[in-house]
Scaffold this motif. Structure first.
Motif, mmCIF file in Angstrom:
data_model
loop_
_atom_site.group_PDB
_atom_site.id
_atom_site.type_symbol
_atom_site.label_atom_id
_atom_site.label_comp_id
_atom_site.label_asym_id
_atom_site.label_seq_id
_atom_site.Cartn_x
_atom_site.Cartn_y
_atom_site.Cartn_z
ATOM 1 N N UNK A 18 0.850 -1.189 0.000
ATOM 2 C CA UNK A 18 0.000 0.000 0.000
ATOM 3 C C UNK A 18 0.889 1.243 0.000
ATOM 4 N N UNK A 19 0.281 2.363 -0.251
ATOM 5 C CA UNK A 19 0.999 3.633 -0.226
ATOM 6 C C UNK A 19 1.670 3.823 1.132
ATOM 7 N N UNK A 20 0.949 3.572 2.206
ATOM 8 C CA UNK A 20 1.502 3.749 3.553
ATOM 9 C C UNK A 20 2.646 2.775 3.825
ATOM 10 N N UNK A 45 -6.083 6.327 -4.961
ATOM 11 C CA UNK A 45 -7.052 5.545 -5.733
ATOM 12 C C UNK A 45 -6.738 4.049 -5.725
ATOM 13 N N UNK A 46 -5.480 3.689 -5.669
ATOM 14 C CA UNK A 46 -5.111 2.274 -5.631
ATOM 15 C C UNK A 46 -4.880 1.859 -4.185
ATOM 16 N N UNK A 47 -5.540 0.789 -3.782
ATOM 17 C CA UNK A 47 -5.318 0.301 -2.434
ATOM 18 C C UNK A 47 -3.946 -0.355 -2.324
ATOM 19 N N UNK A 54 3.927 0.653 -11.406
ATOM 20 C CA UNK A 54 2.667 1.370 -11.190
ATOM 21 C C UNK A 54 2.911 2.770 -10.628
ATOM 22 N N UNK A 55 4.065 2.964 -10.031
ATOM 23 C CA UNK A 55 4.405 4.271 -9.461
ATOM 24 C C UNK A 55 5.284 5.047 -10.428
ATOM 25 N N UNK A 56 6.288 4.376 -10.974
ATOM 26 C CA UNK A 56 7.214 4.977 -11.931
ATOM 27 C C UNK A 56 7.136 4.172 -13.224
#
Length: 75
Positions: A18-20, A45-47, A54-56
């Motif tokens: 996850x982002x966190x 938006x993405x869990x 997906x990020x870069x």
């Protein structure tokens, strides 16, 4: 600014994440503040992010990291 050099700090992150989880990993890995700020700017938006692409999206894959002049003749 997102660069491959900064993205490299997340290469060994525990994907999927996850982002966190990615922010926590970056902090523990000693990534520069810019990496952490880039992650904080991600949309919620993405869990779960399946991989660094997906990020870069422009992050080079293994083939691009090991490219040299000898490979040029094969193309």
């Amino acid at each position: 600014m997102r660069t491959p050099e900064l993205a490299a700090y997340l290469e060994d992150a525990p994907w999927p994440a996850s982002k966190e989880e990615l922010i926590d990993y970056a902090i523990r890995a000693g990534a520069p503040l810019q990496v952490i700020e880039n992650l904080q700017e991600l949309e919620d938006s993405l869990d779960i992010y399946e991989g660094i692409e997906e990020i870069w999206p422009d992050y080079p894959d293994e083939d691009e990291f090991f490219y040299d002049d000898e490979d040029e003749e094969e193309y």
